[in-house]
Design a protein around this motif. Structure first.
Motif, PDB file in Angstrom:
ATOM      1  N   GLN A  90       0.833  -1.209   0.000  1.00 36.04           N
ATOM      2  CA  GLN A  90       0.000   0.000   0.000  1.00 36.04           C
ATOM      3  C   GLN A  90       0.864   1.254   0.000  1.00 36.04           C
ATOM      4  N   ARG A  91       1.954   1.232   0.780  1.00 36.13           N
ATOM      5  CA  ARG A  91       2.856   2.388   0.804  1.00 36.13           C
ATOM      6  C   ARG A  91       3.526   2.569  -0.551  1.00 36.13           C
ATOM      7  N   ALA A  92       3.934   1.468  -1.176  1.00 36.91           N
ATOM      8  CA  ALA A  92       4.571   1.547  -2.492  1.00 36.91           C
ATOM      9  C   ALA A  92       3.586   2.067  -3.539  1.00 36.91           C
ATOM     10  N   THR A  93       2.342   1.631  -3.463  1.00 37.37           N
ATOM     11  CA  THR A  93       1.316   2.102  -4.396  1.00 37.37           C
ATOM     12  C   THR A  93       1.085   3.600  -4.221  1.00 37.37           C
ATOM     13  N   HIS A  94       0.996   4.043  -2.969  1.00 38.79           N
ATOM     14  CA  HIS A  94       0.792   5.467  -2.694  1.00 38.79           C
ATOM     15  C   HIS A  94       1.975   6.292  -3.216  1.00 38.79           C
ATOM     16  N   LYS A  95       3.159   5.787  -2.996  1.00 41.58           N
ATOM     17  CA  LYS A  95       4.366   6.488  -3.465  1.00 41.58           C
ATOM     18  C   LYS A  95       4.371   6.570  -4.988  1.00 41.58           C
ATOM     19  N   ALA A  96       3.978   5.492  -5.654  1.00 41.74           N
ATOM     20  CA  ALA A  96       3.927   5.482  -7.119  1.00 41.74           C
ATOM     21  C   ALA A  96       2.864   6.463  -7.627  1.00 41.74           C
ATOM     22  N   GLU A  97       1.734   6.536  -6.930  1.00 39.43           N
ATOM     23  CA  GLU A  97       0.679   7.489  -7.319  1.00 39.43           C
ATOM     24  C   GLU A  97       1.177   8.925  -7.188  1.00 39.43           C
ATOM     25  N   MET A  98       1.907   9.196  -6.107  1.00 38.32           N
ATOM     26  CA  MET A  98       2.447  10.547  -5.926  1.00 38.32           C
ATOM     27  C   MET A  98       3.459  10.879  -7.020  1.00 38.32           C
ATOM     28  N   LEU A  99       4.328   9.926  -7.324  1.00 36.63           N
ATOM     29  CA  LEU A  99       5.329  10.160  -8.366  1.00 36.63           C
ATOM     30  C   LEU A  99       4.663  10.382  -9.716  1.00 36.63           C
ATOM     31  N   ALA A 100       3.645   9.589 -10.021  1.00 35.49           N
ATOM     32  CA  ALA A 100       2.926   9.754 -11.286  1.00 35.49           C
ATOM     33  C   ALA A 100       2.253  11.123 -11.345  1.00 35.49           C
ATOM     34  N   LEU A 101       1.689  11.548 -10.247  1.00 38.80           N
ATOM     35  CA  LEU A 101       1.031  12.849 -10.189  1.00 38.80           C
ATOM     36  C   LEU A 101       2.039  13.977 -10.421  1.00 38.80           C
ATOM     37  N   ILE A 102       3.194  13.838  -9.835  1.00 37.17           N
ATOM     38  CA  ILE A 102       4.229  14.868  -9.940  1.00 37.17           C
ATOM     39  C   ILE A 102       4.860  14.906 -11.328  1.00 37.17           C
ATOM     40  N   THR A 103       5.091  13.742 -11.916  1.00 36.81           N
ATOM     41  CA  THR A 103       5.860  13.683 -13.158  1.00 36.81           C
ATOM     42  C   THR A 103       5.018  13.696 -14.430  1.00 36.81           C
ATOM     43  N   THR A 104       3.707  13.593 -14.321  1.00 32.62           N
ATOM     44  CA  THR A 104       2.840  13.608 -15.493  1.00 32.62           C
ATOM     45  C   THR A 104       2.812  15.013 -16.098  1.00 32.62           C
ATOM     46  N   PHE A 107      -1.052  18.154 -15.113  1.00 33.84           N
ATOM     47  CA  PHE A 107      -1.316  17.975 -13.692  1.00 33.84           C
ATOM     48  C   PHE A 107      -2.774  17.617 -13.463  1.00 33.84           C
ATOM     49  N   ASP A 108      -3.023  16.520 -12.763  1.00 29.41           N
ATOM     50  CA  ASP A 108      -4.368  16.059 -12.453  1.00 29.41           C
ATOM     51  C   ASP A 108      -4.792  16.632 -11.100  1.00 29.41           C
ATOM     52  N   GLU A 109      -5.397  17.797 -11.150  1.00 28.94           N
ATOM     53  CA  GLU A 109      -5.767  18.493  -9.921  1.00 28.94           C
ATOM     54  C   GLU A 109      -6.807  17.714  -9.124  1.00 28.94           C
ATOM     55  N   ALA A 110      -7.696  17.027  -9.807  1.00 30.23           N
ATOM     56  CA  ALA A 110      -8.725  16.247  -9.106  1.00 30.23           C
ATOM     57  C   ALA A 110      -8.077  15.126  -8.290  1.00 30.23           C
ATOM     58  N   LYS A 111      -7.109  14.437  -8.875  1.00 29.21           N
ATOM     59  CA  LYS A 111      -6.416  13.352  -8.173  1.00 29.21           C
ATOM     60  C   LYS A 111      -5.593  13.917  -7.018  1.00 29.21           C
ATOM     61  N   ALA A 112      -4.921  15.041  -7.236  1.00 33.73           N
ATOM     62  CA  ALA A 112      -4.130  15.674  -6.179  1.00 33.73           C
ATOM     63  C   ALA A 112      -5.035  16.087  -5.019  1.00 33.73           C
ATOM     64  N   THR A 113      -6.179  16.649  -5.352  1.00 30.64           N
ATOM     65  CA  THR A 113      -7.137  17.064  -4.323  1.00 30.64           C
ATOM     66  C   THR A 113      -7.638  15.852  -3.551  1.00 30.64           C
ATOM     67  N   GLU A 114      -7.922  14.777  -4.257  1.00 26.26           N
ATOM     68  CA  GLU A 114      -8.390  13.547  -3.617  1.00 26.26           C
ATOM     69  C   GLU A 114      -7.341  13.015  -2.644  1.00 26.26           C
ATOM     70  N   MET A 115      -6.074  13.007  -3.069  1.00 24.28           N
ATOM     71  CA  MET A 115      -4.997  12.524  -2.212  1.00 24.28           C
ATOM     72  C   MET A 115      -4.822  13.427  -0.991  1.00 24.28           C
ATOM     73  N   ALA A 116      -4.879  14.730  -1.203  1.00 20.27           N
ATOM     74  CA  ALA A 116      -4.717  15.679  -0.104  1.00 20.27           C
ATOM     75  C   ALA A 116      -5.868  15.562   0.887  1.00 20.27           C
ATOM     76  N   GLU A 117      -7.081  15.404   0.384  1.00 21.10           N
ATOM     77  CA  GLU A 117      -8.245  15.276   1.263  1.00 21.10           C
ATOM     78  C   GLU A 117      -8.194  13.979   2.065  1.00 21.10           C
ATOM     79  N   ALA A 118      -7.710  12.898   1.447  1.00 18.11           N
ATOM     80  CA  ALA A 118      -7.588  11.631   2.161  1.00 18.11           C
ATOM     81  C   ALA A 118      -6.592  11.765   3.307  1.00 18.11           C
ATOM     82  N   LYS A 119      -5.464  12.429   3.040  1.00 18.81           N
ATOM     83  CA  LYS A 119      -4.463  12.625   4.087  1.00 18.81           C
ATOM     84  C   LYS A 119      -5.020  13.536   5.175  1.00 18.81           C
ATOM     85  N   GLN A 120      -5.723  14.560   4.779  1.00 18.87           N
ATOM     86  CA  GLN A 120      -6.302  15.499   5.735  1.00 18.87           C
ATOM     87  C   GLN A 120      -7.319  14.786   6.628  1.00 18.87           C
ATOM     88  N   GLN A 121      -8.131  13.916   6.058  1.00 19.26           N
ATOM     89  CA  GLN A 121      -9.124  13.165   6.830  1.00 19.26           C
ATOM     90  C   GLN A 121      -8.434  12.234   7.828  1.00 19.26           C
TER      91      GLN A 121
END
Length: 163
Positions: A90-104, A107-121
Motif C-alpha cells: 500500500q505504501r509503495a502504491t501510494h508512493k507510485a501514485e504521488m510520483l505519477a502525479l508529480i511527473t505527469t 497535472f491532475d488536480e482532481a487526483k491531487a485534491t483527492e490525495m490531499a483530502e484523504a491525508k487530511q481526513q
C-alpha cells in the motif's frame, strides 16, 4: 539557470520531499504500552520511539500508582483501536501514485485534491482520537495535577515544539 533546469531541479526536490513525507505519513508509534514516568528519551530519538508530549507531561505530574494503572489502560484502549499500519504494498502504491502525479505532463488536480483530502481526513481522525485520549487522562487527575497540567501546557513544557 535555464528554465528547464530550474523545473527539473524543482521536480527532483519535490519528489524527494514527497518521499520523506510519505515516510512520515505511514510512520507508526513504536512506544510500548507501559506508562513511563521516569526521564524520557531526548526529542527526536526515533530509535526507541518518541517519548515526548503526553508521556513527558505525565512524568511531571507525579501520578499515583492507581492513576498510572488507569492511564496505562486508557493508552491500551486507544492503541487497540488505532487503525492498522498500511502494508508495504500500500505504501509503495501510494508512493507510485504521488510520483505519477508529480511527473505527469498534465497535472491532475482532481487526483491531487483527492490525495490531499484523504491525508487530511486521516490526520483529522488521528487528532480527534488523540484529543479524546488526552481528555480521558486529564479527567483522572486531581485538581492540583490539572492546574499543573494547564500551567505546563500554557508554558509549552511537556509538548514537542511544532515550528
Amino acid at each position: 539557470m535555464k528554465p528547464s533546469s530550474i523545473l527539473k531541479t524543482s521536480l527532483v526536490a519535490l519528489v524527494a520531499s514527497s518521499a520523506l513525507l510519505t515516510g512520515q505519513l505511514y510512520a507508526t508509534d513504536t512506544t510500548g504500552s507501559t506508562v513511563h514516568t521516569e526521564q524520557v528519551a531526548p526529542k527526536g530519538d526515533r530509535q526507541h520511539g518518541h517519548k515526548g508530549g503526553m508521556h513527558k507531561m505525565l512524568g511531571a505530574l507525579e501520578l499515583t500508582d492507581e492513576q498510572k494503572v488507569q492511564v496505562k489502560a486508557i493508552f491500551g484502549k486507544y492503541k487497540a483501536n488505532r487503525p492498522e499500519r498500511p502494508t508495504k504494498e500500500q505504501r509503495a502504491t501510494h508512493k507510485a501514485e504521488m510520483l505519477a502525479l508529480i511527473t505527469t505532463a498534465g497535472f491532475d488536480e482532481a487526483k491531487a485534491t483527492e490525495m490531499a483530502e484523504a491525508k487530511q481526513q486521516l490526520q483529522l481522525q488521528k487528532m480527534l482520537t488523540h484529543l479524546k485520549m488526552q481528555n480521558e487522562i486529564y479527567q483522572l487527575l486531581t485538581p492540583e495535577q490539572q492546574q499543573k497540567f494547564q500551567d505546563r501546557f500554557n508554558s509549552g513544557k511537556g509538548h514537542a515544539s511544532r515550528h
